[in-house]
Design an enzyme around this catalytic site. Sequence first.
Site, PDB file in Angstrom:
ATOM      1  N   ALA A   1      -4.933  22.720  17.889  1.00 18.15           N
ATOM      2  CA  ALA A   1      -5.461  21.615  17.065  1.00 18.15           C
ATOM      3  C   ALA A   1      -4.312  21.003  16.605  1.00 18.15           C
ATOM      4  CB  ALA A   1      -6.595  22.048  16.109  1.00 18.15           C
TER       5      ALA A   1
ATOM      6  N   ASN B   1     -14.758  22.547  23.075  1.00 20.97           N
ATOM      7  CA  ASN B   1     -14.769  21.375  22.467  1.00 20.97           C
ATOM      8  C   ASN B   1     -16.151  20.702  21.959  1.00 20.97           C
ATOM      9  OD1 ASN B   1     -12.186  21.043  21.655  1.00 20.97           O
ATOM     10  ND2 ASN B   1     -11.622  19.592  23.630  1.00 20.97           N
TER      11      ASN B   1
ATOM     12  N   CYS C   1      -9.915  14.577  21.692  1.00 23.07           N
ATOM     13  CA  CYS C   1     -10.581  15.322  22.525  1.00 23.07           C
ATOM     14  C   CYS C   1     -12.093  15.240  22.290  1.00 23.07           C
ATOM     15  CB  CYS C   1     -10.170  16.858  22.096  1.00 23.07           C
ATOM     16  SG  CYS C   1      -8.497  16.883  22.817  1.00 23.07           S
TER      17      CYS C   1
HETATM   18  C1  UDX Z   1      -9.637  19.664  18.828  1.00 25.91           C
HETATM   19  C2  UDX Z   1      -9.938  21.367  18.991  1.00 25.91           C
HETATM   20  O1  UDX Z   1      -9.999  21.854  17.445  1.00 25.91           O
HETATM   21  C3  UDX Z   1      -8.996  22.005  19.687  1.00 25.91           C
HETATM   22  O2  UDX Z   1      -9.189  23.321  19.995  1.00 25.91           O
HETATM   23  C4  UDX Z   1      -8.781  21.217  21.267  1.00 25.91           C
HETATM   24  O3  UDX Z   1      -7.648  21.925  21.694  1.00 25.91           O
HETATM   25  C5  UDX Z   1      -8.405  19.803  20.803  1.00 25.91           C
HETATM   26  O4  UDX Z   1      -9.390  19.188  20.170  1.00 25.91           O
HETATM   27  P1  UDX Z   1      -7.915  18.389  17.396  1.00 25.91           P
HETATM   28  O5  UDX Z   1      -8.702  16.964  17.761  1.00 25.91           O
HETATM   29  O6  UDX Z   1      -6.492  18.219  17.199  1.00 25.91           O
HETATM   30  O7  UDX Z   1      -8.396  19.542  17.886  1.00 25.91           O
HETATM   31  O8  UDX Z   1      -8.354  18.585  15.630  1.00 25.91           O
HETATM   32  P2  UDX Z   1      -9.417  19.265  14.905  1.00 25.91           P
HETATM   33  O9  UDX Z   1      -9.087  19.996  13.987  1.00 25.91           O
HETATM   34  O10 UDX Z   1     -10.496  20.008  15.889  1.00 25.91           O
HETATM   35  O11 UDX Z   1     -10.243  18.219  14.315  1.00 25.91           O
HETATM   36  C6  UDX Z   1     -11.129  17.074  14.955  1.00 25.91           C
HETATM   37  C7  UDX Z   1     -11.662  16.094  14.009  1.00 25.91           C
HETATM   38  O12 UDX Z   1     -12.942  16.682  13.590  1.00 25.91           O
HETATM   39  C8  UDX Z   1     -10.866  15.580  13.011  1.00 25.91           C
HETATM   40  O13 UDX Z   1     -11.107  14.248  12.781  1.00 25.91           O
HETATM   41  C9  UDX Z   1     -11.265  16.357  11.656  1.00 25.91           C
HETATM   42  O14 UDX Z   1     -11.061  15.801  10.503  1.00 25.91           O
HETATM   43  C10 UDX Z   1     -12.850  16.499  11.980  1.00 25.91           C
HETATM   44  N1  UDX Z   1     -13.485  17.678  11.424  1.00 25.91           N
HETATM   45  C11 UDX Z   1     -12.945  19.170  11.738  1.00 25.91           C
HETATM   46  C12 UDX Z   1     -14.446  17.469  10.436  1.00 25.91           C
HETATM   47  O15 UDX Z   1     -14.732  16.375  10.309  1.00 25.91           O
HETATM   48  N2  UDX Z   1     -15.015  18.621   9.756  1.00 25.91           N
HETATM   49  C13 UDX Z   1     -14.602  20.005  10.335  1.00 25.91           C
HETATM   50  O16 UDX Z   1     -15.124  21.144   9.740  1.00 25.91           O
HETATM   51  C14 UDX Z   1     -13.731  19.981  10.950  1.00 25.91           C
END
Ligand code: UDX
Length: 441
Positions: free
Chosen positions: A147, A203, A255
Amino acid sequence: MAVIAKNNPNIKVTIVDINQERINAWNDSDTSNLPIYEPGLAGIVEETRGKNLFFSTEIDKAIDESEMIFISVNTPTKTYGKGKGMAADLKYVELCARNIAKVAKTDKIVVEKSTLPVRTAQAIKSILDNTGSDVNFSILSNPEFLAEGTAIQDLLNPDRVLIGGESEEAIESLASIYGSWVPESQILRTNVWSSELSKLTANAFLAQRISSINAISELCEKTEANVDEVAKAIGMDSRIGSKFLKSSVGFGGSCFQKDILNLVYIARSYNLQAVADYWEQVITLNNHQKRRFADNLISTLYNTVSGKKIGFLGWAFKKDTNDTRESAAIYVADHLLNEQAHIAVYDPKVSSVKIQSDLNYLNTRSEDENKRLIEAKDSPYEALNDAHAVAIMTEWDEFKTYDWHKIYTKMKKPAFIFDGRNILDQSKMEKIGFDYYSIGK
Ligand code: UDX
């Protein structure tokens, strides 16, 4: 690749790209100029660059010299033709495969690192096997689960590494690279199709959790339940687990949306309507959450934001990254600009140019109008000076440490906070004098 180079000093890793400017930036002696901001990355690049990690635009040379090639180009959602707005655009993957086929004179292991629809390996294999030469290609799928913002930590301590393939020799060759720092029990071997589908499914499941808790957040607001309390209570059930239950203004990033749309498209292409409709709801709810946040802000500000200054704290899709792809901030801003709000943004890592280009990309209004209505500021205090409301779009830690007394005195009254990340202390903010709104409370 930098982490692979760090843990395998005997392996030479060359990263190639057609974009000379990017490669120059990766080679910049001042590592604060690297194209990607990611905690811990600059240090590893500094440690390995010029030793066994190289950045270059000499693509054919690197293909020729390599035994293993990772295809890591982007696979955006298609913006044209069949599957427009849903399917993954595999143009760049195919161009890579054709380039490898053209140049390779010795046997190669080709690793799909990009996130790809199920059965893409077949297409790559077919291109590589029809070159007329007797070069032998083994295709592996090795999806990336890191992530952003925690990329280096995730890579150094992955929950698992997934390798899908047919050739045992090729699988073991890649497994041994990861084996230099990942325990053997965490390196999974599957068939190619399972590996490709696991990435999309992981995802989809993660995004589904966020949409599920966000759906509950709206219900909490009507019933006086508190979404953080609900999340904690359900998360302590070990079958549910506590991670990824943070209610927010909506998920963003490169993603989740892309991969779910891709999953939905694949399901529809096999005529699995119920499956497609099920996963599509995750996106529908996320769009609803972003829209609901903006609508709530407008209705609270006496049903009009026309000509009012709104201060945005954060533009990145999450903290500790300068990535803004699909960030909720873009869509909330677009909606407020339609209502003729004036927006001043402060994000510790996002430039004004990026903010303008994110909005221009939506094509909702002219570039000049975007320039007139939204601007980036160098400090949070400037962004919030004379503002009617603060909208917290990203959960940057520094936002919690600001002098909120000072901010309050400089804002128009009543001074509103719309905390899209639930990071501030409600009672503290109310004591200062703010009208404080959060998600799911
Ligand atoms: C994601 C996956 O976690 C990762 O395993 C994959 O390889 C790529 O996609 P990423 O997009 O970098 O990673 O970030 P992530 O931490 O998953 O957050 C995605 C979105 O969800 C962000 O906007 C974050 O703020 C939001 N989010 C995350 C929430 O709103 N609540 C949560 O509890 C977790």
